[in-house]
Design a protein around this motif. Structure first.
Motif, PDB file in Angstrom:
ATOM      1  N   VAL A   3      72.094 -38.667  18.226  1.00  0.00           N
ATOM      2  CA  VAL A   3      72.628 -37.414  18.780  1.00  0.00           C
ATOM      3  C   VAL A   3      74.157 -37.428  18.738  1.00  0.00           C
ATOM      4  N   ALA A   4      74.746 -36.301  18.328  1.00  0.00           N
ATOM      5  CA  ALA A   4      76.208 -36.171  18.318  1.00  0.00           C
ATOM      6  C   ALA A   4      76.614 -34.997  19.198  1.00  0.00           C
ATOM      7  N   ILE A   5      77.799 -35.124  19.783  1.00  0.00           N
ATOM      8  CA  ILE A   5      78.334 -34.043  20.615  1.00  0.00           C
ATOM      9  C   ILE A   5      79.495 -33.381  19.872  1.00  0.00           C
ATOM     10  N   CYS A   6      79.518 -32.057  19.863  1.00  0.00           N
ATOM     11  CA  CYS A   6      80.684 -31.308  19.361  1.00  0.00           C
ATOM     12  C   CYS A   6      81.301 -30.588  20.557  1.00  0.00           C
ATOM     13  N   PRO A   7      82.348 -31.172  21.142  1.00  0.00           N
ATOM     14  CA  PRO A   7      82.915 -30.555  22.340  1.00  0.00           C
ATOM     15  C   PRO A   7      84.084 -29.620  22.039  1.00  0.00           C
ATOM     16  N   GLY A   8      84.361 -28.730  22.969  1.00  0.00           N
ATOM     17  CA  GLY A   8      85.530 -27.871  22.794  1.00  0.00           C
ATOM     18  C   GLY A   8      85.582 -26.807  23.866  1.00  0.00           C
ATOM     19  N   SER A   9      86.631 -26.014  23.783  1.00  0.00           N
ATOM     20  CA  SER A   9      86.710 -24.905  24.736  1.00  0.00           C
ATOM     21  C   SER A   9      86.074 -23.648  24.141  1.00  0.00           C
ATOM     22  N   PHE A  10      86.116 -23.506  22.821  1.00  0.00           N
ATOM     23  CA  PHE A  10      85.432 -22.396  22.134  1.00  0.00           C
ATOM     24  C   PHE A  10      85.755 -21.050  22.778  1.00  0.00           C
ATOM     25  N   ASP A  11      87.029 -20.792  22.923  1.00  0.00           N
ATOM     26  CA  ASP A  11      87.479 -19.585  23.656  1.00  0.00           C
ATOM     27  C   ASP A  11      88.220 -18.637  22.725  1.00  0.00           C
ATOM     28  N   PRO A  12      87.562 -18.004  21.747  1.00  0.00           N
ATOM     29  CA  PRO A  12      86.134 -18.012  21.441  1.00  0.00           C
ATOM     30  C   PRO A  12      85.830 -18.964  20.268  1.00  0.00           C
ATOM     31  N   ILE A  13      84.508 -19.082  19.967  1.00  0.00           N
ATOM     32  CA  ILE A  13      84.103 -19.863  18.789  1.00  0.00           C
ATOM     33  C   ILE A  13      84.632 -19.168  17.529  1.00  0.00           C
ATOM     34  N   THR A  14      85.137 -19.968  16.588  1.00  0.00           N
ATOM     35  CA  THR A  14      85.688 -19.426  15.335  1.00  0.00           C
ATOM     36  C   THR A  14      84.854 -19.920  14.142  1.00  0.00           C
ATOM     37  N   LEU A 126      93.397 -22.056  11.437  1.00  0.00           N
ATOM     38  CA  LEU A 126      92.668 -21.190  12.367  1.00  0.00           C
ATOM     39  C   LEU A 126      92.459 -21.882  13.706  1.00  0.00           C
ATOM     40  N   SER A 127      92.756 -21.181  14.776  1.00  0.00           N
ATOM     41  CA  SER A 127      92.523 -21.722  16.119  1.00  0.00           C
ATOM     42  C   SER A 127      92.030 -20.599  17.025  1.00  0.00           C
ATOM     43  N   SER A 128      91.375 -20.989  18.117  1.00  0.00           N
ATOM     44  CA  SER A 128      90.933 -19.985  19.096  1.00  0.00           C
ATOM     45  C   SER A 128      92.139 -19.248  19.662  1.00  0.00           C
ATOM     46  N   SER A 129      93.247 -19.947  19.842  1.00  0.00           N
ATOM     47  CA  SER A 129      94.408 -19.269  20.442  1.00  0.00           C
ATOM     48  C   SER A 129      94.944 -18.197  19.499  1.00  0.00           C
ATOM     49  N   ALA A 130      94.885 -18.433  18.188  1.00  0.00           N
ATOM     50  CA  ALA A 130      95.313 -17.402  17.232  1.00  0.00           C
ATOM     51  C   ALA A 130      94.380 -16.193  17.317  1.00  0.00           C
ATOM     52  N   VAL A 131      93.078 -16.460  17.430  1.00  0.00           N
ATOM     53  CA  VAL A 131      92.104 -15.360  17.549  1.00  0.00           C
ATOM     54  C   VAL A 131      92.361 -14.566  18.826  1.00  0.00           C
ATOM     55  N   ARG A 132      92.626 -15.281  19.922  1.00  0.00           N
ATOM     56  CA  ARG A 132      92.892 -14.587  21.205  1.00  0.00           C
ATOM     57  C   ARG A 132      94.126 -13.702  21.087  1.00  0.00           C
ATOM     58  N   GLU A 133      95.134 -14.233  20.449  1.00  0.00           N
ATOM     59  CA  GLU A 133      96.394 -13.487  20.297  1.00  0.00           C
ATOM     60  C   GLU A 133      96.152 -12.202  19.499  1.00  0.00           C
ATOM     61  N   ILE A 134      95.446 -12.345  18.368  1.00  0.00           N
ATOM     62  CA  ILE A 134      95.180 -11.183  17.509  1.00  0.00           C
ATOM     63  C   ILE A 134      94.321 -10.161  18.249  1.00  0.00           C
ATOM     64  N   ALA A 135      93.230 -10.659  18.881  1.00  0.00           N
ATOM     65  CA  ALA A 135      92.305  -9.752  19.576  1.00  0.00           C
ATOM     66  C   ALA A 135      92.981  -9.075  20.764  1.00  0.00           C
ATOM     67  N   SER A 136      93.890  -9.769  21.417  1.00  0.00           N
ATOM     68  CA  SER A 136      94.518  -9.185  22.612  1.00  0.00           C
ATOM     69  C   SER A 136      95.312  -7.934  22.247  1.00  0.00           C
ATOM     70  N   TYR A 137      95.805  -7.889  21.016  1.00  0.00           N
ATOM     71  CA  TYR A 137      96.551  -6.705  20.556  1.00  0.00           C
ATOM     72  C   TYR A 137      95.654  -5.718  19.816  1.00  0.00           C
ATOM     73  N   GLY A 138      94.336  -5.932  19.915  1.00  0.00           N
ATOM     74  CA  GLY A 138      93.400  -5.024  19.265  1.00  0.00           C
ATOM     75  C   GLY A 138      93.322  -5.247  17.763  1.00  0.00           C
ATOM     76  N   GLY A 139      93.810  -6.390  17.282  1.00  0.00           N
ATOM     77  CA  GLY A 139      93.806  -6.693  15.836  1.00  0.00           C
ATOM     78  C   GLY A 139      92.429  -7.068  15.320  1.00  0.00           C
ATOM     79  N   GLU A 140      92.323  -7.108  14.009  1.00  0.00           N
ATOM     80  CA  GLU A 140      91.060  -7.353  13.302  1.00  0.00           C
ATOM     81  C   GLU A 140      90.733  -8.857  13.290  1.00  0.00           C
ATOM     82  N   VAL A 141      89.546  -9.226  13.799  1.00  0.00           N
ATOM     83  CA  VAL A 141      89.170 -10.642  13.796  1.00  0.00           C
ATOM     84  C   VAL A 141      88.092 -10.950  12.756  1.00  0.00           C
ATOM     85  N   ARG A 142      87.860  -9.985  11.861  1.00  0.00           N
ATOM     86  CA  ARG A 142      86.858 -10.191  10.805  1.00  0.00           C
ATOM     87  C   ARG A 142      87.247 -11.404   9.961  1.00  0.00           C
ATOM     88  N   GLY A 143      86.250 -12.264   9.693  1.00  0.00           N
ATOM     89  CA  GLY A 143      86.509 -13.455   8.875  1.00  0.00           C
ATOM     90  C   GLY A 143      87.034 -14.631   9.691  1.00  0.00           C
TER      91      GLY A 143
END
Ligand code: ADP
Length: 168
Positions: A3-14, A126-143
């Motif tokens: 068994v392996a663990i993949c840990p993280g904050s996943f805020d959000p999963i990318t 790519l990082s969750s923080s980049a996704v959060r930043e883009i999404a917070s401004y209503g930007g496109e998170v496709r891909g």
């Protein structure tokens, strides 16, 4: 069972996390995605909400399960019967803190191994923080996040105030 663990904050999963989970699931009999609950980082969504999004996008992997993790990784790993943690390595800047965490975890649980999977070139910035930043401004998170949760990430992470200010 191996068994392996993949840990993280996943805020959000990318899609970067997805790649590491998928590649881990090909290497180990079972993979537990561990969603950190007690984060200093003040996540936007609760651990349960983040776990639900991950379940939605990992359902097709028969040997992957998702759990909320309270407390120390080594204790969680012992509970799950896991001796391996898999981490994704992006740029060299990930190395320093990962090396430190791996050494500490081995002190606390000597049989515990940290395995690194190199990030795919296309995900290395790519990082969750980049996704959060883009999404917070209503930007496109496709891909950037799995297709199935694109809409919900767009909706949940948008910061109405930031969008209003941006439009000025
Ligand atoms: P952390 O709080 O440790 O940064 P994250 O949720 O950001 O947690 O990431 C969890 C794991 O996924 C870490 O091992 C991290 O290195 C890895 N990871 C994050 N983004 C990527 C990516 N784009 N490609 C590969 N691995 C990644």
């Amino acid at each position: 069972m191996n068994v392996a663990i993949c840990p993280g904050s996943f805020d959000p999963i990318t899609v970067g996390h997805m790649d590491i989970i998928r590649r881990s699931s090909a290497l180990y009999e079972h993979v537990v995605v561990a969603v950190g609950a007690n984060l200093k980082k003040k996540p936007r969504l609760s651990a349960e909400e983040r776990a639900r999004l991950i379940e939605k996008v990992t359902g097709r992997f028969a040997n992957v399960s998702v759990e909320v993790m309270e407390g120390l990784l080594v204790n969680f790993a012992r509970e799950q019967g896991a001796r391996v943690v898999v981490k994704g390595l992006r740029a060299g800047s990930d190395f320093e803190s990962e090396f430190q965490q791996a050494q500490l975890n081995r002190t606390l649980y000597p049989e515990f191994e940290t395995v690194f999977i190199m990030a795919a070139a296309e995900h290395s910035f790519l990082s969750s923080s980049a996704v959060r930043e883009i999404a917070s401004y209503g930007g496109e998170v496709r891909g950037l996040v799995p297709d199935e949760i694109q809409e919900i990430v767009h909706r949940l992470y948008v910061d109405e105030q930031a969008v209003a200010n941006d439009k000025g």
